[in-house]
Design a protein around this motif. Structure first.
Motif, PDB file in Angstrom:
ATOM      1  N   ILE A  39       6.520  12.129  -4.703  1.00 40.45           N
ATOM      2  CA  ILE A  39       6.426  13.505  -5.180  1.00 40.45           C
ATOM      3  C   ILE A  39       7.766  13.957  -5.738  1.00 40.45           C
ATOM      4  O   ILE A  39       8.807  13.805  -5.079  1.00 40.45           O
ATOM      5  N   TYR A  55       9.175  17.456  -6.541  1.00 40.54           N
ATOM      6  CA  TYR A  55       8.913  18.892  -6.396  1.00 40.54           C
ATOM      7  C   TYR A  55       9.858  19.652  -7.310  1.00 40.54           C
ATOM      8  O   TYR A  55      11.082  19.572  -7.150  1.00 40.54           O
ATOM      9  N   MET A  60       1.901  17.222 -15.344  1.00 41.01           N
ATOM     10  CA  MET A  60       2.296  17.779 -14.053  1.00 41.01           C
ATOM     11  C   MET A  60       1.094  18.323 -13.278  1.00 41.01           C
ATOM     12  O   MET A  60       0.076  18.685 -13.852  1.00 41.01           O
ATOM     13  N   THR A  61       1.261  18.391 -11.961  1.00 42.00           N
ATOM     14  CA  THR A  61       0.354  19.152 -11.105  1.00 42.00           C
ATOM     15  C   THR A  61       1.005  20.500 -10.847  1.00 42.00           C
ATOM     16  O   THR A  61       2.180  20.557 -10.483  1.00 42.00           O
ATOM     17  N   HIS A  62       0.246  21.577 -11.021  1.00 44.31           N
ATOM     18  CA  HIS A  62       0.832  22.917 -11.000  1.00 44.31           C
ATOM     19  C   HIS A  62       0.352  23.729  -9.801  1.00 44.31           C
ATOM     20  O   HIS A  62      -0.812  23.648  -9.398  1.00 44.31           O
ATOM     21  N   ALA A  63       1.251  24.528  -9.267  1.00 46.06           N
ATOM     22  CA  ALA A  63       0.928  25.514  -8.241  1.00 46.06           C
ATOM     23  C   ALA A  63       1.830  26.721  -8.472  1.00 46.06           C
ATOM     24  O   ALA A  63       2.829  26.639  -9.198  1.00 46.06           O
ATOM     25  N   VAL A 121      -2.850  26.543 -17.694  1.00 51.46           N
ATOM     26  CA  VAL A 121      -3.326  25.471 -16.814  1.00 51.46           C
ATOM     27  C   VAL A 121      -4.837  25.538 -16.652  1.00 51.46           C
ATOM     28  O   VAL A 121      -5.538  24.513 -16.718  1.00 51.46           O
ATOM     29  N   THR A 165      -7.080  22.440 -18.069  1.00 53.86           N
ATOM     30  CA  THR A 165      -7.600  21.546 -17.038  1.00 53.86           C
ATOM     31  C   THR A 165      -9.020  21.892 -16.607  1.00 53.86           C
ATOM     32  O   THR A 165      -9.723  21.038 -16.059  1.00 53.86           O
ATOM     33  N   HIS A 211      -9.603  23.883 -14.232  1.00 56.58           N
ATOM     34  CA  HIS A 211      -9.531  24.141 -12.794  1.00 56.58           C
ATOM     35  C   HIS A 211      -8.509  25.241 -12.502  1.00 56.58           C
ATOM     36  O   HIS A 211      -7.509  25.374 -13.213  1.00 56.58           O
ATOM     37  N   PRO A 250      -5.497  26.446 -10.459  1.00 58.16           N
ATOM     38  CA  PRO A 250      -4.448  25.820  -9.639  1.00 58.16           C
ATOM     39  C   PRO A 250      -4.191  26.628  -8.370  1.00 58.16           C
ATOM     40  O   PRO A 250      -4.520  27.826  -8.308  1.00 58.16           O
ATOM     41  N   LEU A 294      -3.437  20.390  -3.003  1.00 56.12           N
ATOM     42  CA  LEU A 294      -2.683  19.523  -3.905  1.00 56.12           C
ATOM     43  C   LEU A 294      -2.999  18.041  -3.709  1.00 56.12           C
ATOM     44  O   LEU A 294      -2.522  17.198  -4.473  1.00 56.12           O
TER      45      LEU A 294
END
Length: 237
Positions: free
Chosen positions: A72, A74, A94-97, A134, A138, A140, A142, A165
């Motif tokens: 990961i 971050y 990227m994975t977004h939050a 996002v 996507t 989806h 986030p 996640l």
């Protein structure tokens, strides 16, 4: 992790950095942001001297292969650092939050640090823009984490976020050693005093939220709908 200033974002970076499978990067676009906007933030000259100010080179570093044993990366990202001149195509990798905070205490805290500032400096308009991007790209929604929920119930909220996640929770995220980190931006001396003394998430102090007046009250009127839009999607333990 897209955040704004004064959102418990540095403590949250500490939490993730304490994982054995994670490395962190602290506000990687800050130097570019200062160079383009010309803003006179605390430590501006030192930031520009020590950090990469070309956003394209920063993106290359964010997309680089991870070290052995690390799963990961971050990124503690300030949403307002993603300026209009910067490309968005790399976001797909990227994975977004999103980390949010009620505008009233956020604005009061930000004024203590910056004095006068505008709506863009809160990061909320940009957070909503990135959130919508996002969702649109996507299909989806986030994860959105409200810092008040995190501070009230760290372990349940961290477990919920990790589940959203798709990464395992570890109790190491709940505490960390006090002090500065080599991974902290050069600006730490101006902003991180409290978090450097911390060893975990500190409960929210009691009492009513600050009552804003004048300019800050007008800013809150603009911030509140943006915050509430994101808050409608916040994670629940």
């Amino acid at each position: 992790m897209w955040s704004g200033p004064r959102n418990v974002s540095t403590a949250f970076m500490r939490s993730w950095e304490n994982r054995p499978d994670t490395i962190v990067v602290d506000e990687p676009f800050y130097a570019h942001y200062l160079a383009v906007t010309g803003l006179d933030h605390p430590g501006r000259d030192e930031i520009l001297a020590h950090h990469e100010s070309d956003w394209r080179r920063v993106v290359q570093s964010l997309l680089a292969p991870l070290p052995p044993g690390i799963g990961i990366l971050y990124q503690k990202q300030m949403s307002h650092h993603l300026l209009p001149d910067m490309g968005r195509e790399w976001l797909g990798a990227m994975t977004h939050a999103f980390l949010i905070r009620d505008p009233a205490p956020m604005l009061a805290s930000l004024e203590d640090r910056l004095g006068r500032f505008d709506l863009d400096a809160t990061g909320l308009p940009q957070q909503v823009e990135i959130f919508d991007f996002v969702v649109q790209t996507t299909g989806h929604v986030p994860p959105v984490l409200d810092s008040a929920d995190l501070l009230a119930a760290p372990e349940p909220m961290l477990r919920t976020l990790c589940g959203a996640l798709g990464v395992p929770f570890t109790p190491r995220m709940l505490s960390w050693a006090a002090g500065r980190r080599p991974t902290d931006g050069i600006w730490a001396k101006h902003w991180y005093g409290r978090v450097e003394r911390s060893t975990g998430f500190e409960p929210v102090e009691g009492g009513e939220p600050p009552r804003l007046t004048g300019r800050l009250a007008k800013l809150e009127q603009h911030c509140r709908p943006l915050y509430e839009k994101l808050r409608a999607h916040r994670l629940r333990a």
